[in-house]
Design a protein around this motif. Structure first.
Motif, mmCIF file in Angstrom:
data_model
loop_
_atom_site.group_PDB
_atom_site.id
_atom_site.type_symbol
_atom_site.label_atom_id
_atom_site.label_comp_id
_atom_site.label_asym_id
_atom_site.label_seq_id
_atom_site.Cartn_x
_atom_site.Cartn_y
_atom_site.Cartn_z
ATOM 1 N N GLU A 42 -6.402 2.937 2.035
ATOM 2 C CA GLU A 42 -7.817 3.234 2.141
ATOM 3 C C GLU A 42 -8.304 4.145 1.012
ATOM 4 O O GLU A 42 -9.202 3.776 0.264
ATOM 5 C CB GLU A 42 -8.103 3.860 3.505
ATOM 6 N N CYS A 43 -7.701 5.332 0.906
ATOM 7 C CA CYS A 43 -8.204 6.316 -0.071
ATOM 8 C C CYS A 43 -7.446 6.301 -1.392
ATOM 9 O O CYS A 43 -7.842 6.985 -2.341
ATOM 10 C CB CYS A 43 -8.172 7.716 0.536
ATOM 11 N N LYS A 45 -4.827 7.718 -2.199
ATOM 12 C CA LYS A 45 -4.126 8.956 -2.508
ATOM 13 C C LYS A 45 -2.730 8.946 -1.909
ATOM 14 O O LYS A 45 -2.426 8.172 -0.994
ATOM 15 C CB LYS A 45 -4.914 10.149 -1.971
ATOM 16 N N TRP A 61 -1.101 3.905 5.397
ATOM 17 C CA TRP A 61 -2.353 4.628 5.530
ATOM 18 C C TRP A 61 -2.087 6.061 5.992
ATOM 19 O O TRP A 61 -1.115 6.326 6.717
ATOM 20 C CB TRP A 61 -3.245 3.984 6.597
ATOM 21 N N CYS A 65 -7.147 7.756 7.830
ATOM 22 C CA CYS A 65 -7.717 6.605 7.126
ATOM 23 C C CYS A 65 -7.480 5.286 7.855
ATOM 24 O O CYS A 65 -8.007 4.241 7.452
ATOM 25 C CB CYS A 65 -7.112 6.493 5.726
#
Length: 279
Positions: A42-43, A45, A61, A65
């Protein structure tokens, strides 16, 4: 002097620091996250050692997220599905992709039992007979005028009765002289073979296949002695209570056809004029 205990990657001392063992080798937090931690779908990171790593089909994830792409509700410890690699809660998936019940118009939830017919779907409890309102389930039924009927109700409300056996005709009936018959009941009076799909005729209101009719009632050809049906437009010659097939009405001596020509008789024989003069 104490033995050194260093990070396997950067070689810095791990005394007094947090570290992680991987395959019995120690790593400092930074090195472990750089080399082994996954990136969040999702992000994008890094999912650090202090975060919960949730995985599904080799994708990962952060816990925060891991949510439905439509309603953004968390999917942690909840049922979910995916479409085009996107996460969806069961409610959003159902509203977006699941079939709607033809009767109540509500969503048929994934995993619930549904009934299908000609492109339409029903909840099991909504798939009922139009007349008695009882669930049809897996029993036989008939679809008529956009409604479903169990066999018993259809027979009571719509089915014609066979003139022979007096039972309802639900499929495959035939009509003869404006009366309904089951195919299995519409038989030749003589040989009892089914007449549906073949040529037949009748005598005294009884139906016969062509073979039985010819054998029982047709006149016999004076030459070949086989029946002359006279059906289907076939032609024959009649003379003094005798009959001939057109192809059999030939001169006894020279075999020339006498159809449409003058002829002579000599006892039971027929002759052309030329052969008759020789007699």
């Amino acid at each position: 002097m104490a033995e050194r205990y260093d990070c396997m990657e950067c070689k810095e001392s791990l005394y007094g620091k947090k570290y992680i063992l991987r395959e019995e080798c120690p790593y400092c937090i930074n090195c472990f996250e750089s080399n082994f931690s996954n990136n969040c779908e999702e992000c994008k990171k890094t999912i650090g050692c202090s975060s919960k790593d949730l995985s599904y089909k080799e994708r990962h994830w952060h816990a925060e997220c891991f949510h439905c792409i439509k309603c953004t509700r968390s999917l942690v410890d909840k049922p979910f599905t995916t479409t085009d690699d996107l996460l969806l809660c069961t409610d959003c998936y159902s509203n977006e992709y699941s079939a709607k019940c033809h009767e109540c118009k509500k969503t048929i939830m994934p995993g619930s039992r549904k009934m299908e017919h000609k492109g339409n779907s029903w909840h099991e409890i909504c798939f009922t007979c139009q007349r008695c309102q009882q669930p049809i389930g897996t029993k036989s039924f008939i679809h008529k005028d956009n409604c479903n009927y169990c066999m018993s109700c259809y027979e009571k409300q719509f089915a014609q009765q066979c003139v022979h056996c007096k039972k309802p005709i639900t499929t495959g009936g035939v009509t003869y002289r404006d009366q309904p018959w089951h195919k299995d009941c519409f038989l030749c009076t003589g040989c009892k073979q089914q007449l549906s799909g073949q040529r037949f005729t009748s005598r005294d209101d009884f139906a016969y296949c062509l073979n039985c009719f010819c054998n029982l009632y047709a006149k016999k050809c004076a030459y070949c002695t086989t029946p002359i049906s006279g059906l289907g437009g076939s032609k024959y010659i009649s003379f003094e209570e005798r009959q001939w097939h057109n192809d059999c009405f030939n001169c006894k001596k020279c075999s020339v056809s006498l159809v449409g020509r003058g002829f002579l008789t000599a006892r039971d024989d027929i002759l052309c004029p030329d052969c008759g003069r020789e007699v």
